[in-house]
Motif scaffolding. Structure first.
Motif: not given
Length: 482
Positions: A462-479
């Protein structure tokens, strides 16, 4: 006060788990404490950022908790994984014996991890880091034998020595910090530039020290020693989450005490990138050659956690985002692999890879879960691991780190091939034993063991098929760190 509850509840609840003599009540109590702690951790994640001061030690030094973005990330990761591993452990530890000891320390470890995640200052982080190390030693020492004692003391020695190196470094760097609290983007004062040489030496020592918990060379030897003797549920959390305690400390030192601007292009960045890449390659090679199943997975952890460190040491937003993705996906996949190994040991008492021929006939559910986690760890689409490895490759090539971007790409590709060799060879041998192999009767473990396995394996998908939400959250955190 809400911030303190996820810390105190499991630390205090573990004592009552120790004292409970009836198996059913002990299991229910441990499950209740862990479930409530996980719920409180998720509640803390949705609350606005706040700070709770616990104690002023001297001057500006204090013990305090804060639920900033990084804390919320690690709280959510721990809450999501701790519960299914606990459920798996009930029948497993009953078979191993000394249930009260294991469940008590397992419950208390969660409290130490919660405190570590929410630490507002280095002093608080160091305290919970050492508490976590001390509480997890009995998980390694669970089986009373000479080998387990030696492994437990090796784990303790590396952990305490590494944390001691970091503490010694803090004595030097603390005078140049504008705030004792962690500050996103770093808190070095302008005076730090005039002491750059000393502070860079200190930084390198601090990262190597905390890197011991994450398995960074040359402080990685405790992992292959501890995992074969620890119970499988303990190995799962040691590999999936306890190593991330070292990663968390590295992030706090690099991005909340120092700053990317102070470190970019310096010799410690290149030395530590070299150590991370060497650890990735050496860990994969040793895993490929290892014949003992759990030790093979331990060497795999040495390699895979250094993927995270490689991304962090690129000192770019893309590198941090990729590293945090890898931290999540590795935790889920490696917990699945260790629990699958535990299920095989529980049902068959097989501990060596060469004994697993035809295991897919006897334990198809277990081996399918192992397969999905293994494919994710290799980086095969559409499983979760493929995403983090692609982001790591892209971040490495885009970063201004000289030849380390290309070197990272080569090492990561070689490591992926070696990972396929040491994990998928088990799958092929397990499902396709050959025509001369006799038909085996099914011997699957019970539902309390295979349902947590299935849940974690499904998460890899599931994390491979639906990663968008997690990736966006981590992108904001990294920023927020730049």
């Amino acid at each position: 006060m809400v911030l303190l509850l996820p810390v105190l509840l499991p630390l205090a609840g573990g004592i009552f788990v120790f004292r409970q003599t009836m198996e059913e009540r002990r299991n229910r109590l441990a499950l209740a404490v862990v479930l409530v702690t996980a719920a409180l951790a998720l509640l803390v994640c949705v609350l606005p950022e706040q700070r709770l001061e616990l104690l002023v030690i001297q001057g500006s030094q204090h013990l305090a908790l804060r639920n900033d973005g990084l804390a919320k990330f690690f709280l959510a990761l721990m809450a999501g994984i701790w519960v299914p591993v606990l459920v798996f452990s009930f029948p497993y530890i009953k078979h191993e014996g000394r249930e009260a000891q294991f469940l008590g320390f397992y419950t208390m470890t969660l409290g130490a991890l919660m405190g570590l995640a929410m630490s507002d200052s280095f002093v608080t982080l160091y305290m919970f880091f050492e508490i976590m190390s001390l509480i997890t030693v009995p998980l390694v020492l669970h089986t009373p034998s000479r080998i387990s004692r030696r492994a437990g003391f090796k784990y303790l020695g590396y952990s305490v020595f590494g944390a001691g190196m970091a503490l010694a470094g803090y004595f030097f760097v603390s005078a140049h910090l504008t705030s004792p609290s962690f500050v996103a983007g770093g808190s070095l004062a302008s005076s730090a530039q005039s002491h750059q040489t000393l502070l860079l030496v200190v930084y390198c020592l601090m990262i190597v020290g905390f890197g011991a918990k994450a398995g960074l060379m040359p402080m990685q030897a405790w992992l292959p020693a501890a995992h074969p003797v620890a119970p499988a549920p303990a190995s799962a959390v040691l590999s999936g989450l306890i190593t991330k305690g070292g990663v968390l400390a590295v992030i706090r030192v690099t991005y909340y005490m120092y700053s990317p601007g102070f470190l970019q292009g310096t010799w410690p960045q290149y030395v530590l990138l070299t150590l991370a890449l060497c650890t990735i390659f050496v860990g994969s090679m040793l895993a490929y050659r290892e014949k003992l199943l759990k030790r093979r997975l331990a060497y795999s952890t040495v390699s895979q956690v250094s993927y995270v460190l490689f991304g962090l040491l690129l000192l770019t937003p893309a590198g941090v985002q990729a590293a945090l993705c890898q931290a999540v996906f590795h935790a889920v996949a490696k917990d699945t692999l260790f629990l699958a190994a535990g299920a095989i040991i529980f049902a068959t008492e097989y501990t060596r890879v060469d004994q697993l021929r035809g295991i897919g006939q006897r334990m198809p559910v277990t081996l399918w879960c192992f397969t999905l986690a293994g494919l994710s760890l290799v980086g095969i689409p559409p499983l979760a691991g493929a995403i983090s490895k692609w982001y790591l490759l892209s971040a490495g090539l885009a970063a201004q780190v000289g030849g380390f971007g290309v070197a990272g790409m080569i090492v990561l590709i070689v490591s992926a091939l070696l990972t396929a060799g040491y994990l998928l060879s088990i799958v092929v041998m397990g499902f396709f034993p050959g025509r001369d192999f006799p038909v085996q009767a099914r011997q699957e473990v019970g539902p309390l063991m295979y349902w947590p396995l299935i849940l974690l394996a499904v998460l890899c998908v599931l994390l491979g098929l639906l990663p968008a939400g997690l990736i966006d959250w981590l992108g904001k955190l990294a920023g927020t760190l730049f």
